[in-house]
Design a protein around this motif. Structure first.
Motif, short mmCIF file in Angstrom:
data_model
loop_
_atom_site.label_atom_id
_atom_site.label_comp_id
_atom_site.label_asym_id
_atom_site.label_seq_id
_atom_site.Cartn_x
_atom_site.Cartn_y
_atom_site.Cartn_z
N ASP A 139 0.79 -1.25 0.19
CA ASP A 139 0.07 0.10 0.06
C ASP A 139 1.04 1.39 0.22
OD1 ASP A 139 -2.35 -1.52 0.01
OD2 ASP A 139 -2.75 -1.17 2.27
N LYS A 165 -1.96 3.70 -7.03
CA LYS A 165 -2.71 2.70 -6.26
C LYS A 165 -2.22 2.64 -4.82
CE LYS A 165 -2.21 -0.63 -9.79
NZ LYS A 165 -1.30 -1.93 -10.07
N CYS A 166 -1.25 3.69 -4.40
CA CYS A 166 -0.82 3.65 -2.84
C CYS A 166 -1.82 4.39 -1.97
CB CYS A 166 0.47 4.55 -2.75
SG CYS A 166 1.63 3.61 -3.37
N LYS A 167 -1.82 4.02 -0.74
CA LYS A 167 -2.80 4.62 -0.03
C LYS A 167 -2.13 5.81 0.81
CE LYS A 167 -5.68 0.58 1.48
NZ LYS A 167 -6.06 -0.45 2.25
N GLU A 193 0.97 3.07 -10.50
CA GLU A 193 1.67 2.43 -9.19
C GLU A 193 1.50 3.51 -8.31
OE1 GLU A 193 1.72 -0.67 -8.70
OE2 GLU A 193 1.89 -1.32 -10.86
#
Length: 452
Positions: free
Chosen positions: A331, A400-402, A397
């Protein structure tokens, strides 16, 4: 170079060869959450020089702006030249670029800004920007943000905002820290991309048995290995833990830190040996030459090095660092944001602000990214026809990271980041369990002195 002049000789007090001293970083909000801390609040925007800085006091067209740059690597230098050439054409101002070795620039930034700095200078978002704003060494650019604000999302603006609430930076790009590999090597050897720690270690073992250096690795400059600590910490303990550790809200003697070093020690037999005597460019060359199977670092370094070396960029690919703790999965990552600031002592602030207003547009980012084949732009809805596969994948990408961290020497007190450079280099030399405990105690002792 049209209206742009480059010089590597005008160092303006930048003279030391080491990197990243007296620096601070920030984590973001909304995936780049902001960090608050113990810096003194900077004065607002008023100063004794306000009269000369009133809008319109100096003609922009035909005037000269000096720009201090740490974009010294060949690929980055070319991209920056394209940007400043376009900015000069748009504003009709002349831009003199004073390029200084990247490491030297970082080491001497404080004395540079206290002396006779250029009007504009390259720097970093978050706490490292906030630090110099709080020192009164940077000029607020709220009026610039009134013009460019709609171009950026709240996270980018937060990373450009000082602790006093004023804006001090115009961001240009960010880039992910990921694991690079050559597609042709994976295909020839039958390797598959790992998604878990166990798969990652097993792949490294297989590469070693195949006579390949599993992971290219270098830390002579001190800062590259900080990224390995960051990703292991976020994978094992999570983003919030990592940021609290950077602010010393968690002690360095905590078991979570010990677990980070234990995992790193497990990986050590598969890292390129002699790292403390090697610069990262040489580690990247080992990957290029297919002597190494993987390398964990930023696209801003690895992909840029492929471009500089005229290596096969189409063969380069990456994967995000594998999961270690299922609670956090994949994450989080480091994805530092870079940009440009206005010196408090700027001699031509009006023209400098005009240049910043241009840089804060989609047209400027697109112009920069025509040459830059490794970073990704930050302007809302930016469409870049020149994005290659690495850049397109980087955008996906990061999205996608929190949460996204900025990097240890951007997220922590500068003195603590420097302390950790030395401690991690000692760990690289001796990753034994006993030494890990000793180094943790040393880190905690220094943190108590630094943060008290």
């Amino acid at each position: 170079m049209s209206d742009v002049e480059s010089s590597g000789s005008n160092t303006q007090g930048l003279s030391s060869p080491t990197r990243r001293n007296l620096l601070r970083g920030a984590a973001g909000a909304a995936g780049l959450a902001a960090v608050s801390g113990g810096l003194l609040t900077a004065c607002s925007s008023s100063s004794s020089s306000d009269d000369k800085k009133k809008s319109g006091s100096t003609p922009v067209a035909g005037s000269t702006v000096t720009f201090g740059s740490n974009y010294s690597d060949p690929a980055a230098k070319s991209a920056f030249a394209a940007l400043t050439t376009a900015a000069a054409a748009s504003t009709k101002a002349k831009i003199n670029v004073n390029t200084v070795d990247h490491n030297t620039f970082q080491q001497n930034i404080t004395s540079y800004l206290q002396g006779t700095p250029d009007d504009l200078f390259t720097w970093f978002a978050g706490y490292r920007m906030q630090y110099f704003a709080a020192q009164g060494l940077a000029e607020p650019i709220d009026d610039v943000w009134e013009t460019i604000g709609s171009s950026f999302g709240p996270a980018a603006k937060q990373l450009s905002t000082g602790l006093d609430g004023h804006q001090y930076l115009v961001p240009i790009y960010n880039y992910p820290w990921v694991v690079f590999y050559n597609k042709s090597v994976f295909q020839a050897k039958g390797y598959t991309v790992p998604t878990t720690w166990d798969q990652y270690v097993q792949l490294a073992k297989k590469m070693k048995s195949d006579g390949i250096i599993p992971i290219a690795f270098a830390d002579k400059d001190g800062w590259p290995a900080l990224g390995t600590f960051d990703i292991l910490n976020m994978r094992i303990n999570g983003y919030d833990y990592h940021i609290k550790l950077m602010k010393h809200e968690i002690p360095w003697t905590d078991q979570g830190v010990h677990t980070v070093f234990q995992h790193w020690a497990e990986l050590m037999p598969y890292l390129q040996t002699g790292a403390n005597g090697r610069i990262w460019q040489d580690a990247a060359k080992a990957l290029e030459a297919k002597q190494a199977g993987m390398m964990f670092q930023g696209t801003n370094q690895v992909a840029a090095q492929y471009v500089s070396d005229k290596a096969n960029l189409d063969d380069l690919d990456f994967f995000v660092f594998p999961e270690i703790n299922p609670q956090w999965g994949q994450d989080y990552m480091d994805a530092p944001t870079d940009g440009f600031m206005l010196s408090k002592k700027a001699k031509n602030p009006d023209a400098a602000k005009a240049i910043l207003k241009y840089i804060g547009t989609g047209a400027a980012e697109s112009e920069y990214l025509k040459t830059d084949q490794w970073d990704v732009g930050l302007v809302n809805g930016l469409q870049v026809p020149t994005y290659n596969a690495i850049q397109k994948k980087s955008v996906a990408e990061i999205a996608k990271c929190k949460s996204v961290a900025q990097f240890m020497d951007r997220d922590s007190d500068p003195a603590m980041a420097n302390a950790m450079i030395s401690i991690i280099q000692k760990f690289i030399d001796d990753p034994s369990t006993g030494n890990i405990a000793t180094l943790q105690k040393s880190a905690e002792s220094q943190a108590k002195a630094i943060y008290s």
